[in-house]
Design a protein around this motif. Structure first.
Motif, short mmCIF file in Angstrom:
data_model
loop_
_atom_site.label_atom_id
_atom_site.label_comp_id
_atom_site.label_asym_id
_atom_site.label_seq_id
_atom_site.Cartn_x
_atom_site.Cartn_y
_atom_site.Cartn_z
N MET A 1 -61.67 25.41 -83.71
CA MET A 1 -60.63 25.95 -84.58
C MET A 1 -59.28 25.74 -83.91
O MET A 1 -59.15 25.77 -82.70
CB MET A 1 -60.88 27.44 -84.82
N GLU A 2 -58.29 25.53 -84.71
CA GLU A 2 -56.93 25.35 -84.20
C GLU A 2 -56.50 26.64 -83.53
O GLU A 2 -56.56 27.70 -84.10
CB GLU A 2 -55.99 25.03 -85.39
N SER A 3 -56.06 26.51 -82.28
CA SER A 3 -55.72 27.71 -81.51
C SER A 3 -54.26 28.14 -81.68
O SER A 3 -53.91 29.25 -81.34
CB SER A 3 -56.01 27.48 -80.03
N ARG A 4 -53.44 27.26 -82.23
CA ARG A 4 -52.03 27.62 -82.41
C ARG A 4 -51.89 28.65 -83.52
O ARG A 4 -52.63 28.64 -84.50
CB ARG A 4 -51.18 26.40 -82.75
N SER A 5 -50.90 29.52 -83.37
CA SER A 5 -50.63 30.53 -84.41
C SER A 5 -50.03 29.84 -85.62
O SER A 5 -49.58 28.69 -85.56
CB SER A 5 -49.65 31.57 -83.88
N ASP A 6 -49.99 30.55 -86.74
CA ASP A 6 -49.37 30.01 -87.94
C ASP A 6 -47.92 29.62 -87.68
O ASP A 6 -47.46 28.57 -88.13
CB ASP A 6 -49.41 31.04 -89.09
N THR A 7 -47.19 30.45 -86.96
CA THR A 7 -45.79 30.17 -86.66
C THR A 7 -45.68 28.89 -85.85
O THR A 7 -44.81 28.05 -86.13
CB THR A 7 -45.15 31.35 -85.90
N GLU A 8 -46.56 28.70 -84.88
CA GLU A 8 -46.54 27.47 -84.08
C GLU A 8 -46.90 26.26 -84.92
O GLU A 8 -46.30 25.19 -84.77
CB GLU A 8 -47.49 27.60 -82.89
N LEU A 9 -47.85 26.42 -85.83
CA LEU A 9 -48.22 25.31 -86.71
C LEU A 9 -47.06 24.91 -87.62
O LEU A 9 -46.78 23.72 -87.79
CB LEU A 9 -49.44 25.69 -87.56
N LEU A 10 -46.38 25.90 -88.18
CA LEU A 10 -45.25 25.59 -89.06
C LEU A 10 -44.10 24.95 -88.27
O LEU A 10 -43.44 24.03 -88.77
CB LEU A 10 -44.78 26.83 -89.81
#
Length: 189
Positions: free
Chosen positions: A1-10
């Motif tokens: 699973m992608e470990s980055r937070s939603d904020t980091e992804l955006l």
């Protein structure tokens, strides 16, 4: 699973990382689709509104402000606006899709079933990948050798330098952990 937070992804997507937005999409598409499906008369409208929601989010990446709230709340705000507009006009506004050059998808029953099956398969794939990553290395290696590479238990034991009984126990525990993860995933979605 992608470990980055939603904020980091955006933030990554805003910087040009297309995979970051893809991960954000995969993380939330089922919830957004369920939101629209609960509020629309047809699955086709729900699919259109889901596509529009993410198209608008992609266009509006520069307007997301994490200090004003969570990314999921921002995304649901977009979904809510798309839904209100749909009901106000009686049809889905496709301006965002056109602007991005995305054709409207016309789904029949078989197409809708295929979308649902693909989304479910993707969810299982992600859950298994994440589950493998969380297994202790000895269990992960044993499951890979026994289940994925089809080695017998004596080969698994020999590769790990343990008895066959220990190899069986590692495979059993690893599969139990993966099964529990998949079962838990079904109850949360």
């Amino acid at each position: 699973m992608e470990s980055r937070s939603d904020t980091e992804l955006l933030a990554g997507a805003l910087a040009g990382d297309g995979e970051a937005f893809g991960a954000f999409y995969r993380r939330h598409v089922r919830r957004i689709a369920a939101f629209h499906l609960a509020r629309c008369r047809t699955a086709q409208d729900a699919a259109d509104l889901t596509a529009e929601t993410f198209a608008v989010a992609l266009e509006a990446l520069d307007r997301f402000d994490p200090q004003r709230g969570e990314a999921i709340a921002w995304l649901f705000g977009i979904a809510r606006h798309r839904n209100v507009g749909h009901h106000r006009r009686g049809a889905v506004e496709d301006r965002a899709r056109r602007k991005l050059g995305i054709e409207r998808i016309h789904l029949d029953d078989a197409g809708i079933e295929q979308v649902e099956a693909t989304a479910s398969a993707e969810l299982v794939r992600v859950q298994l990948r994440d589950g493998f990553g969380e297994l202790p290395p000895d269990q992960r290696d044993a499951v890979v050798l026994r289940v994925l590479l089809d080695h017998d238990y004596s080969e698994v034991a020999q590769a790990a330098g343990v008895s066959e009984a220990v190899a069986r126990k590692r495979v059993s525990r690893g599969l139990s952990a993966l099964r529990a993860r998949l079962t838990a995933g079904r109850t949360t979605t």
